[in-house]
Every structure is written in structure tokens, then in C-alpha cells.
Design a protein around this motif. Structure first.
Motif, PDB file in Angstrom:
ATOM      1  N   VAL A 117    -120.498 -35.713 -63.968  1.00 12.77           N
ATOM      2  CA  VAL A 117    -121.789 -35.782 -64.639  1.00 12.77           C
ATOM      3  C   VAL A 117    -122.895 -35.367 -63.666  1.00 12.77           C
ATOM      4  O   VAL A 117    -123.003 -35.927 -62.571  1.00 12.77           O
ATOM      5  N   VAL A 118    -123.685 -34.370 -64.071  1.00 13.42           N
ATOM      6  CA  VAL A 118    -124.762 -33.885 -63.215  1.00 13.42           C
ATOM      7  C   VAL A 118    -126.082 -33.929 -63.976  1.00 13.42           C
ATOM      8  O   VAL A 118    -126.106 -33.804 -65.203  1.00 13.42           O
ATOM      9  N   LYS A 119    -127.145 -34.113 -63.233  1.00 12.12           N
ATOM     10  CA  LYS A 119    -128.472 -34.193 -63.844  1.00 12.12           C
ATOM     11  C   LYS A 119    -129.086 -32.804 -63.945  1.00 12.12           C
ATOM     12  O   LYS A 119    -129.031 -32.014 -63.007  1.00 12.12           O
ATOM     13  N   GLY A 120    -129.671 -32.521 -65.090  1.00  9.20           N
ATOM     14  CA  GLY A 120    -130.344 -31.248 -65.286  1.00  9.20           C
ATOM     15  C   GLY A 120    -131.024 -31.224 -66.638  1.00  9.20           C
ATOM     16  O   GLY A 120    -130.750 -32.045 -67.510  1.00  9.20           O
ATOM     17  N   ASP A 121    -131.920 -30.273 -66.803  1.00  5.01           N
ATOM     18  CA  ASP A 121    -132.715 -30.190 -68.030  1.00  5.01           C
ATOM     19  C   ASP A 121    -132.868 -28.715 -68.388  1.00  5.01           C
ATOM     20  O   ASP A 121    -133.373 -27.927 -67.580  1.00  5.01           O
ATOM     21  N   LEU A 122    -132.447 -28.333 -69.592  1.00  2.92           N
ATOM     22  CA  LEU A 122    -132.524 -26.930 -69.999  1.00  2.92           C
ATOM     23  C   LEU A 122    -133.955 -26.417 -70.075  1.00  2.92           C
ATOM     24  O   LEU A 122    -134.177 -25.208 -70.049  1.00  2.92           O
ATOM     25  N   THR A 123    -134.912 -27.319 -70.185  1.00  2.00           N
ATOM     26  CA  THR A 123    -136.306 -26.869 -70.208  1.00  2.00           C
ATOM     27  C   THR A 123    -136.827 -26.586 -68.808  1.00  2.00           C
ATOM     28  O   THR A 123    -137.887 -25.996 -68.643  1.00  2.00           O
ATOM     29  N   LEU A 156    -131.140 -25.920 -63.057  1.00  2.00           N
ATOM     30  CA  LEU A 156    -129.869 -25.483 -63.618  1.00  2.00           C
ATOM     31  C   LEU A 156    -128.950 -24.739 -62.649  1.00  2.00           C
ATOM     32  O   LEU A 156    -127.742 -24.659 -62.879  1.00  2.00           O
ATOM     33  N   GLY A 157    -129.511 -24.187 -61.586  1.00  2.00           N
ATOM     34  CA  GLY A 157    -128.705 -23.384 -60.678  1.00  2.00           C
ATOM     35  C   GLY A 157    -127.500 -24.122 -60.122  1.00  2.00           C
ATOM     36  O   GLY A 157    -126.356 -23.647 -60.216  1.00  2.00           O
ATOM     37  N   ALA A 158    -127.728 -25.286 -59.569  1.00  2.00           N
ATOM     38  CA  ALA A 158    -126.637 -26.059 -58.967  1.00  2.00           C
ATOM     39  C   ALA A 158    -125.629 -26.491 -60.016  1.00  2.00           C
ATOM     40  O   ALA A 158    -124.428 -26.576 -59.740  1.00  2.00           O
ATOM     41  N   ALA A 159    -126.104 -26.752 -61.238  1.00  2.00           N
ATOM     42  CA  ALA A 159    -125.207 -27.210 -62.299  1.00  2.00           C
ATOM     43  C   ALA A 159    -124.207 -26.123 -62.695  1.00  2.00           C
ATOM     44  O   ALA A 159    -123.028 -26.401 -62.928  1.00  2.00           O
ATOM     45  N   PHE A 160    -124.656 -24.882 -62.753  1.00  2.00           N
ATOM     46  CA  PHE A 160    -123.783 -23.785 -63.161  1.00  2.00           C
ATOM     47  C   PHE A 160    -122.925 -23.247 -62.024  1.00  2.00           C
ATOM     48  O   PHE A 160    -121.863 -22.654 -62.280  1.00  2.00           O
ATOM     49  N   ASN A 161    -123.355 -23.444 -60.782  1.00  6.10           N
ATOM     50  CA  ASN A 161    -122.600 -22.907 -59.642  1.00  6.10           C
ATOM     51  C   ASN A 161    -121.180 -23.467 -59.607  1.00  6.10           C
ATOM     52  O   ASN A 161    -120.969 -24.666 -59.753  1.00  6.10           O
ATOM     53  N   GLY A 162    -120.224 -22.572 -59.426  1.00  2.81           N
ATOM     54  CA  GLY A 162    -118.835 -22.995 -59.325  1.00  2.81           C
ATOM     55  C   GLY A 162    -118.136 -23.165 -60.657  1.00  2.81           C
ATOM     56  O   GLY A 162    -116.976 -23.578 -60.703  1.00  2.81           O
ATOM     57  N   CYS A 163    -118.822 -22.852 -61.759  1.00  2.37           N
ATOM     58  CA  CYS A 163    -118.225 -22.997 -63.080  1.00  2.37           C
ATOM     59  C   CYS A 163    -117.669 -21.659 -63.569  1.00  2.37           C
ATOM     60  O   CYS A 163    -118.358 -20.639 -63.516  1.00  2.37           O
ATOM     61  N   ARG A 197    -109.904 -24.794 -64.676  1.00  2.00           N
ATOM     62  CA  ARG A 197    -111.194 -24.120 -64.613  1.00  2.00           C
ATOM     63  C   ARG A 197    -112.316 -25.082 -64.960  1.00  2.00           C
ATOM     64  O   ARG A 197    -112.212 -25.853 -65.918  1.00  2.00           O
ATOM     65  N   ARG A 198    -113.381 -25.012 -64.171  1.00  2.00           N
ATOM     66  CA  ARG A 198    -114.513 -25.909 -64.403  1.00  2.00           C
ATOM     67  C   ARG A 198    -115.394 -25.335 -65.507  1.00  2.00           C
ATOM     68  O   ARG A 198    -115.803 -24.177 -65.462  1.00  2.00           O
ATOM     69  N   ILE A 199    -115.696 -26.183 -66.483  1.00  3.57           N
ATOM     70  CA  ILE A 199    -116.536 -25.788 -67.613  1.00  3.57           C
ATOM     71  C   ILE A 199    -117.789 -26.653 -67.632  1.00  3.57           C
ATOM     72  O   ILE A 199    -117.698 -27.888 -67.665  1.00  3.57           O
ATOM     73  N   LEU A 200    -118.944 -26.004 -67.599  1.00  4.41           N
ATOM     74  CA  LEU A 200    -120.195 -26.745 -67.735  1.00  4.41           C
ATOM     75  C   LEU A 200    -120.494 -26.918 -69.227  1.00  4.41           C
ATOM     76  O   LEU A 200    -120.397 -25.969 -69.996  1.00  4.41           O
ATOM     77  N   ILE A 201    -120.862 -28.128 -69.604  1.00  2.00           N
ATOM     78  CA  ILE A 201    -121.186 -28.413 -71.000  1.00  2.00           C
ATOM     79  C   ILE A 201    -122.571 -29.019 -71.071  1.00  2.00           C
ATOM     80  O   ILE A 201    -122.851 -30.041 -70.435  1.00  2.00           O
ATOM     81  N   THR A 202    -123.452 -28.377 -71.834  1.00  2.00           N
ATOM     82  CA  THR A 202    -124.774 -28.947 -72.057  1.00  2.00           C
ATOM     83  C   THR A 202    -124.726 -29.808 -73.309  1.00  2.00           C
ATOM     84  O   THR A 202    -123.865 -29.635 -74.166  1.00  2.00           O
ATOM     85  N   GLY A 203    -125.655 -30.728 -73.407  1.00  4.97           N
ATOM     86  CA  GLY A 203    -125.635 -31.634 -74.554  1.00  4.97           C
ATOM     87  C   GLY A 203    -124.367 -32.457 -74.607  1.00  4.97           C
ATOM     88  O   GLY A 203    -123.903 -32.857 -75.673  1.00  4.97           O
TER      89      GLY A 203
END
Length: 253
Positions: A53-59, A64-71, A3-9
Motif C-alpha cells: 500500500v502506497v500513498k498517492g493522489d491522482l490529482t 505518482l512517480g514513485a508509485a508507478f516506478n518498478g511496475c 509482475r507488479r501491478i499498480l492499482i488506483t482506487g
């Protein structure tokens, strides 16, 4: 299938610890690491270890949409010490809301949110700390929008003895500095690299079988209750300096 897990920070303390642990179980998880700078040394190390590794910024909600897609899952932590946050304690709340919204839109099934309890509730209205309240309000927002989640309260980080210079070694002595907190106050301590990562992994691993027990529950991540005086004693035991009456002197802030 893992399972794909997105991790911020993921290049920081909390997210990095979770990413490194999950990467050790490639048959169960794949890691997608969100960072504002994919070219940083920490990001490159994660990529070499097997993370996407994907580029994104919580602010920036639009990033963020593409980063979370598929997770399938996500671990989200915000950082008050982030050098880009300048006199804006509310930024963490905004970041948490952005992440939760993006995760809901992407259909994330297990959202693990690193949060803090309400300072107002703990102090019975005597203390208001916006750092605490902002994260706490995100808890309510997550429930309001119906995002499946578990909440993790984090104790005081042992790592901050180094990262925040609470402990400084000199040629002939070690200084322990932790402003505001008195020497006999009991602190809930947490070793992020070992304990927090293991707790998050356990939540992700057991989510499907214990979802009803974990859904919207607050789990306290800690491994011991210690006072600053006790922490000083432990540091002394592990140091190269033999204890003396001067070196073992503890002064309350």
C-alpha cells in the motif's frame, strides 16, 4: 517472477475488485495499491491480504512517480462520485492524464484504463456529458504519448443498487429508484467484483501474447443487457417479500 501491478482506487469498487482477484495469484502478480489514506480500514485490509500500500493522489502529479516506478502493469480508474470532486467534471480527465504520464515515465508495459465512450458520438451530437467526454479524451491522450494500453468500457454496475441506494429495503417493501432512465430502456450491466476484475486480469495475463490485438482496443465489460423492469423482477425474486400487485408496480421515471 510475478509482475507488479499498480492499482488506483484500490480501496474502492473497481480497483478493489481487481486488487482482490490479483492477490489470489501471487505467483503471477504482486499488487501495489495506491490510496490517499493508507491508514483507512480498506487499505489495512489490502495490506493484510498481501498488497503493498502506497500513498498517492491522482490529482497530484508529483505524488505518482514513485508509485508507478518498478511496475510492469497498471489498472487505473477514476471516480466521479469521489467526495473530493466538487462541481469539477474535468477532474477525472486531469487524473487520467496524470496517471498516464507517470506510467509512461516509469516504463509501464501494460496500462489498463477504465473509461467510457463518447456521449457525442453515441448520440450523434445531441448529448454532451462531460463525465463521458473527459474519460474519452484520456483515451486519445494515452495513444498520443505512446503509452501501451487497453481500454475497458464499463457497463452499469449492479453494485450501485446498494452503493448508490438505487434499491432501498423497508419493513414491508423494496423500492427501486434509478432517476432519468425509463423502465424499458436496455442497460448493459456489469458485476464489478466478478466480471470487471476477471476481464482486467485476462488482459494483464495475455498481454504479451496478444498485445497487437489488444493495443488501444476498447473492450466492453458487461455480462447482460437488462431493463430496469427486468432488474426489479430479479430483485423481487430474491427478496423475502412475496410479490403483490402493489409491490410489482413499475413506474417510469
Amino acid at each position: 517472477m510475478p509482475r507488479r501491478i499498480l492499482i488506483t482506487g484500490a480501496t474502492g469498487n473497481q480497483g478493489g475488485s481487481v486488487a482482490r482477484l490479483l492477490l489470489q495469484s501471487p505467483s503471477d502478480f504482486t499488487v501495489r495499491a495506491l490510496t490517499r489514506n493508507p491508514n483507512s480500514e480498506a487499505a489495512k485490509a489490502l495490506k493484510e491480504a498481501g498488497a503493498e500500500v502506497v500513498k498517492g493522489d491522482l490529482t497530484d502529479r508529483n505524488s505518482l512517480g514513485a508509485a508507478f516506478n518498478g511496475c510492469w502493469g497498471a489498472f487505473v480508474a477514476t471516480n466521479f462520485y469521489d467526495s473530493t470532486i466538487t462541481n469539477d467534471p474535468a477532474s477525472e480527465e486531469t487524473q487520467g492524464r496524470h496517471a498516464a504520464h507517470a506510467a509512461l515515465q516509469a516504463g509501464v508495459e501494460c496500462f489498463v484504463w477504465s473509461t467510457l465512450p463518447s456521449s457525442l458520438e453515441i448520440s450523434k451530437g445531441k448529448v454532451l456529458c462531460e463525465i463521458y467526454e473527459g474519460k474519452h479524451r484520456v483515451d486519445s491522450y494515452i495513444q498520443e504519448i505512446g503509452l501501451p494500453a487497453a481500454f475497458v468500457f464499463t457497463g452499469n454496475f449492479y453494485e450501485n443498487q446498494v452503493f448508490r441506494s438505487h434499491v432501498v429495503e423497508y419493513d414491508d417493501h423494496i423500492e427501486f429508484k434509478q432517476p432519468i432512465i425509463k423502465g424499458d430502456v436496455k442497460l448493459h450491466m456489469l458485476w464489478v467484483e466478478r466480471d470487471l476484475a476477471a476481464i482486467v486480469k485476462a488482459i494483464l495475463t495475455r498481454w504479451e501474447t496478444t498485445r497487437e490485438e489488444l493495443l488501444y482496443q476498447h473492450l466492453y465489460a458487461m455480462d447482460a443487457v437488462r431493463t430496469p423492469h427486468e432488474i426489479c423482477a430479479i430483485i423481487e425474486q430474491g427478496s423475502n417479500f412475496p410479490p403483490t400487485s402493489e409491490q410489482t408496480k413499475h413506474e417510469d421515471c
